[in-house]
Design a protein around this motif. Structure first.
Motif, PDB file in Angstrom:
ATOM      1  N   THR A  10       0.750  -1.143   0.047  1.00  0.00           N
ATOM      2  CA  THR A  10      -0.312  -0.093   0.202  1.00  0.00           C
ATOM      3  C   THR A  10       0.966   1.795  -0.410  1.00  0.00           C
ATOM      4  N   GLN A  12       4.416   1.601  -1.130  1.00  0.00           N
ATOM      5  CA  GLN A  12       4.556   1.638  -1.467  1.00  0.00           C
ATOM      6  C   GLN A  12       3.631   1.793  -3.055  1.00  0.00           C
ATOM      7  N   ARG A  13       2.177   1.482  -3.152  1.00  0.00           N
ATOM      8  CA  ARG A  13       1.354   1.910  -4.405  1.00  0.00           C
ATOM      9  C   ARG A  13       1.158   3.359  -4.300  1.00  0.00           C
ATOM     10  N   ASP A  14       1.553   3.577  -3.367  1.00  0.00           N
ATOM     11  CA  ASP A  14       0.959   5.282  -2.612  1.00  0.00           C
ATOM     12  C   ASP A  14       1.929   6.121  -3.012  1.00  0.00           C
ATOM     13  N   ARG A  16       4.445   5.559  -5.377  1.00  0.00           N
ATOM     14  CA  ARG A  16       4.374   5.842  -6.804  1.00  0.00           C
ATOM     15  C   ARG A  16       3.584   6.693  -7.504  1.00  0.00           C
TER      16      ARG A  16
END
Length: 151
Positions: A10, A12-14, A16
């Motif tokens: 989560t 990492q997603r945010d 990126r």
């Protein structure tokens, strides 16, 4: 040496999404300002900072800190703005090494023209696509980031 605190999926997603979105948004703002007004985002930011300063002037060192540019990069950017007649430089009274950057009347007029289009770009690609509660959260988040960076 200790193991780094790796980002979870989560985080990492945010992270990126932030990196990719901020880079693309800056590219869009830069493209629009250049095509419509002959200004880069960094030039526009300098004009904004000078327009908000007392007497439309700031010491170069203070302008570099406020506009998030190195002193050498700021010097090159101000040279471009000077060649366009939008900024002028002058020595600081009582400090032979100090230099002021000063927004010219032509620079102020150019900023006024560019700001009308720039705000539309900011609205179209940022403000209007973000829920107001999320926008407030972004403001709080980057206020915390700036506090961490500046101690």
């Amino acid at each position: 040496m200790s193991e780094p605190r790796w980002l979870d999926a989560t985080e990492q997603r945010d992270w990126r999404a932030y990196v990719d979105g901020s880079v693309r948004l800056t590219e869009i703002m830069d493209r629009d300002l250049k095509s419509k007004h002959g200004l880069s985002v960094s030039e526009y930011e300098i004009l904004v900072r000078l327009s908000e300063a007392p007497e439309h002037r700031l010491r170069m060192a203070e302008l570099a800190a406020n506009a998030s540019q190195s002193r050498s990069r700021l010097s090159h950017t101000c040279s471009r703005l000077e060649s366009k007649g939008l900024v002028m430089r002058d020595t600081c009274p009582g400090d032979k090494r100090g230099v002021f950057a000063i927004l010219t009347p032509e620079g102020y007029a150019a900023l006024e023209r560019a700001a009308r289009d720039h705000v539309e770009t900011v609205r179209a690609y940022f403000i209007d696509v973000i829920d107001p509660a999320d926008l407030a959260a972004i403001g709080r988040a980057f206020t915390a980031v700036m506090k961490r960076i500046h101690g």
